[in-house]
Design an enzyme around this catalytic site. Structure first.
Site, PDB file in Angstrom:
ATOM      1  N   GLU A  70      17.073  32.130  -4.402  1.00  0.00           N
ATOM      2  CA  GLU A  70      15.725  31.577  -4.227  1.00  0.00           C
ATOM      3  C   GLU A  70      15.776  30.392  -3.256  1.00  0.00           C
ATOM      4  O   GLU A  70      14.952  30.263  -2.346  1.00  0.00           O
ATOM      5  CB  GLU A  70      15.161  31.155  -5.585  1.00  0.00           C
ATOM      6  N   GLU A 147      21.009  19.757  -8.695  1.00  0.00           N
ATOM      7  CA  GLU A 147      19.877  20.135  -9.545  1.00  0.00           C
ATOM      8  C   GLU A 147      20.352  20.361 -10.978  1.00  0.00           C
ATOM      9  O   GLU A 147      19.715  19.954 -11.946  1.00  0.00           O
ATOM     10  CB  GLU A 147      19.211  21.399  -8.991  1.00  0.00           C
TER      11      GLU A 147
END
Lengths: 452, 433
Positions: A70, A147
């Site tokens: 993604e 992240e």
């Protein structure tokens, strides 16, 4: 029901633009479905591309690849350079982002309606022509690790949830975190991401959802123009991975720097597979609403306000998913109370429903909230697109969204009591506890009562 | 925990911090008989109504030594009012599908209501709203419970690197201004019910209020509703503002923490709401760190080096000079390197400003995205309420795109030179090696 009747009259009067056929749908020759919900309130549009591919389709050792891909989807194609995608969306006055879940990966732009064709051109381009460059990958994988640190490693509650799922489920891929284990991210290569893309990013594994101030016929023509030339390809078979029945309670403790303990009790729960025939998922959803649907619902009223055993207490249940379901009770004990106290109190609330059921007033209240929420959700174009996209992602038809709401309205107090009796047995329970650790070596209050 | 599950089940490519920017729409404005300002946007498409009542009763009005009073007062406001206890309020709202919400920030205490617009439901919901604003009970047991919950929440926050960094950042920015004072477990423990009653009496007044309504009602209904809300408030007087904040001297605060990532904030007090430099700063900041994926900070820190998932900068204009802030999180061992890159990007921007392409891109996005700022009742409410509360021009939204277009690169350089000076820059790190 009187309320419902009133509401449909109001809706019919208010929503003159919402024709009966809305949303509209077409399927291109390459298998790409295009769903359009016209909403003429403001001159904007939401464009979303949903791929039927998520972390649940990953295999051990490659966890996180759906999400990494993604990220890579913004790194360019032969005709759109790295970073250029975001630049063009921004130049069009748009906002864009993407998200990966267990069941799907989706990309979206919110734009002034004039920019919709440009967005379709951009998404069509990267549906089949992505460049997965090794140098770009080497930078982006670091971003994903950051992240992970931010979302999970340094977030005690998220860490507890991650580890609890890894224990509650043993065979089904939902046991793996969407973001992936750190060691899998460290071992991942650009080739892994490329293989993922090549396998799954095809028009017949995707659908486009558009809401906003658009004409569906014009959108269908645009879809044909931009997406129509992309070739479909047969998808590899997806193996059904079935979670074996749990036969006994599981417990897990996670230690992390924090002040307050957290308790999560996860029970295996049914998922809605057949909108007409299934009944229990609806009843469980109404149970959740009665326990935790508003500030004076049972959990908050009893556990937080009256008994003061909890600082907070709640229930989470999502009755739609591709994989198996769980219903979670969770909370944080008050000062002077332990997680054991809280666990007892949560169990007592479930037992109360099991033995005494719920009142008609409680059920009616929960249903009134649902009806109002149907109106409120129309305030967000993004939310409407999300609703269609998510229900399609789990294999249920968006045309039945209203039918699902009808079914919820039909749930009886006896239905709620029956599912409370059936789905809260210890044998399918996994208990997760966050045991808070001092940041600086100071002792903390014990998380569990000392037993003698 | 809802957040926990959402976070666990869906990962976004990036997180953006809202700019707090506003953007055109027909806002009707009048004053009630008692002088309370009212803002109304008629929107008939959906059968619903949003009402927001704002008071100048944010944390900047916490008396010395009573930090957290404004937030706790707002928090307990709807937990029992008039003849209804907290259970009756919540149940009656749920029975009609209405949602009561709101919160307190540094400047404002807000009460929001979303209800169906059918007259019976609407009226029942508005009755509750009015009693909450006019006659909160602040019942002693509720106060004691919420005091304890607030203390527990603060203790928890003091273990989180992001909260620690945030609190330290505001304290360093505003060493002698109320914006820099933080609620602590001790300051909350020292509060009494009488403090809440006094704070409510002083600040929740007609002179100190603005009312915003958006939705499916006629102007005449809006007038009646606003009159009923304002009419039940004591006349009172406007809250007096403290002296404006002074700019801090350059300083660095480093705090230890066992986290795997360092949390890093840089910034200074910049501009207040309505400052004419706001537009040049907003547009310049788009290039610096406000433009999401296309900003310089994102390019240098995330795209080129993979240092961070989230890196941003923004101006948050408040009643008085609000912060300019840069923020990021990075692996603790590379915090020093990441800060160096951020400082270089900032220094270069302060010296040269945006180039022509960057300026054009910023204007294209900020004007082009204008319709997206107004495409729901919720967004209309947020915008109209901010215009009302801060006394911005009524045509603020109408002028927005023209204001953006008028800004030049020179305006941006000069505005940054006035408001973002290195000698005032504050840096806070938590968990940096």
């Amino acid at each position: 029901m009187r309320l419902k009747y009133l509401l449909s009259v109001l809706l019919a009067a208010g929503l003159s633009t919402a024709a009966l056929a809305n949303p509209y749908e077409t399927t291109l020759k390459n298998g790409l479905r295009v769903i359009v919900k016209e909403d003429r309130r403001a001159p904007t549009a939401v464009h979303m591309v949903w791929y039927r591919i998520g972390s649940t389709d990953e295999v051990d050792g490659s966890s996180g690849v759906a999400h990494v891909l993604e990220h890579m989807m913004f790194k360019g194609t032969p005709s759109v350079g790295p970073g250029e995608f975001n630049k063009r969306v921004a130049a069009a006055g748009g906002r864009d982002n993407a998200f990966t879940s267990r069941d799907y990966t989706a990309y979206f732009q919110q734009v002034p309606k004039e920019s919709l064709p440009d967005m379709m051109a951009l998404e069509a381009d990267r549906m089949r022509h992505l460049t997965v460059d090794a140098k770009e990958f080497a930078q982006e994988i670091k971003v994903v690790m950051e992240e992970r640190r931010m979302r999970t490693d340094d977030n005690p509650q998220a860490k507890l949830f991650e580890q609890m799922n890894a224990v509650a489920l043993q065979a089904h891929p939902y046991r793996r975190p969407i973001i992936g284990w750190m060691s899998d991210l460290e071992a991942m290569t650009a080739a892994d991401a490329k293989a993922w893309y090549d396998t799954w990013y095809v028009p017949n594994n995707a659908y486009v959802v558009i809401t906003g101030d658009v004409d569906h016929r014009a959108v269908f023509a645009l879809a044909e123009k931009h997406y129509g030339a992309l070739e479909g390809r047969p998808l590899p078979p997806r193996r059904q991975q079935v979670e074996p029945a749990q036969q006994g309670m599981r417990r897990i403790v996670v230690k992390a720097p924090a002040e307050l303990p957290v308790l999560i009790m996860g029970y295996k729960a049914p998922i809605l597979r057949d909108i007409e025939r299934d009944s229990e998922p609806y009843a469980l959803e109404m149970l959740a609403a009665v326990l935790d649907g508003h500030d004076a619902a049972r959990f908050n009223k009893k556990l937080v306000r009256e008994e003061r055993v909890a600082l907070s207490a709640g229930i989470d249940y999502d009755n739609t998913a591709r994989g198996p379901g769980m219903i979670y009770l969770h909370g944080t004990p008050s000062e002077g109370k332990t997680v054991d106290d809280l666990e007892k109190a949560l169990r007592a609330e479930i037992a109360r429903v099991q033995s005494e059921g719920i009142s008609d007033a409680e059920l009616k209240r929960a249903k009134a909230q649902l009806l109002a929420a149907q109106v409120y959700k129309l305030d967000s174009m993004f939310g409407q697109a999300m609703e269609i996209g998510q229900i399609e992602a789990v294999g249920l038809p968006y045309q039945k969204l209203d039918r699902m709401l009808d079914k919820l309205q039909q749930v009886s107090a006896a239905d709620v009591q029956a599912v409370a009796r059936k789905y809260f047995g210890d044998d399918t329970l996994t208990v997760g506890v966050l045991d808070p650790q001092p940041l600086d070596g100071k002792p903390r209050r014990p998380v569990t009562a000392t037993r003698h | 925990m809802k957040r926990l599950l959402t976070a666990a089940f869906a990962l976004f490519l990036s997180q953006f911090i809202a700019h707090g920017a506003l953007a055109g729409v027909k806002i009707e404005h009048w004053q009630t008989a008692g002088g309370t300002r009212v803002y109304f946007v008629e929107s008939r498409v959906l059968p619903m109504l949003d009402v927001q009542v704002d008071f100048a009763a944010g944390s900047m009005f916490d008396p010395e030594g009573k930090s957290g009073l404004a937030a706790l007062t707002r928090g307990i406001l709807d937990l029992g009012a008039g003849g209804r206890d907290e259970t009756a309020i919540a149940e009656q709202l749920a029975d009609i599908g209405a949602n009561l919400g709101g919160s307190a920030d540094t400047d404002r205490a807000s009460i929001t209501l979303r209800t169906l617009s059918a007259p019976d439901k609407r009226q029942a919901a508005l009755d509750i709203l009015a009693s909450v604003v006019h006659r909160p009970q602040f019942a002693a047991p509720v106060f004691a419970r919420e005091q304890a919950r607030t203390i527990a929440g603060l203790k928890e926050a003091m273990t989180r690197p992001d909260s620690i960094a945030g609190k330290a950042f505001w304290a360093a920015l505003y060493p002698s201004h109320p914006y820099g004072r933080q609620a602590t477990p001790e300051s909350i423990a020292a509060l009494t019910r009488d403090d809440l009653v006094a704070f409510h009496a002083r600040h929740y007044t007609a002179a100190n209020a603005s009312i915003t309504l958006v939705g499916d009602i006629a102007r005449s209904d809006a007038e009646r509703i606003a009159e009923a809300i304002a009419g039940g408030l004591p006349a009172g007087q406007a809250s007096t503002l403290p002296a404006p904040p002074e700019k801090p001297k350059w300083n660095l605060t480093q705090l230890a923490h066992p986290a795997s990532q360092a949390h890093i904030y840089l910034g200074l007090p910049a501009v207040e709401r309505g400052n004419p430099d706001y537009f040049p700063l907003l547009i310049g900041n788009y290039t610096l760190g406000g433009g999401g994926f296309v900003s310089r900070l994102m390019k240098e820190v995330r795209d080129k080096r993979g240092y961070a998932y989230s890196v941003y900068s923004y101006f948050a204009p408040l009643r008085q000079a609000g912060p300019f802030q840069i923020g990021l999180q990075t692996k603790r061992s590379q915090a020093g390197e990441a800060i160096k890159v951020v400082r270089e990007v900032l220094a270069d921007f302060l010296k040269n400003g945006p180039d022509d392409d960057e300026l054009a891109a910023a204007k294209a996005n900020l004007t082009g995205s204008f319709p997206l700022r107004l495409d729901s009742n919720k967004k209309l409410l947020d915008n109209a309420a901010a215009i009302g509360f801060y006394g911005l021009p009524l045509d603020y939204l109408d002028q927005y795109q023209a204001q953006v277009q008028a800004v030049t690169a020179r305006d941006i350089r000069q505005a940054f030179a006035r408001h973002v000076r290195q000698e005032n820059l504050v840096t806070v790190t938590v968990a940096a090696d």
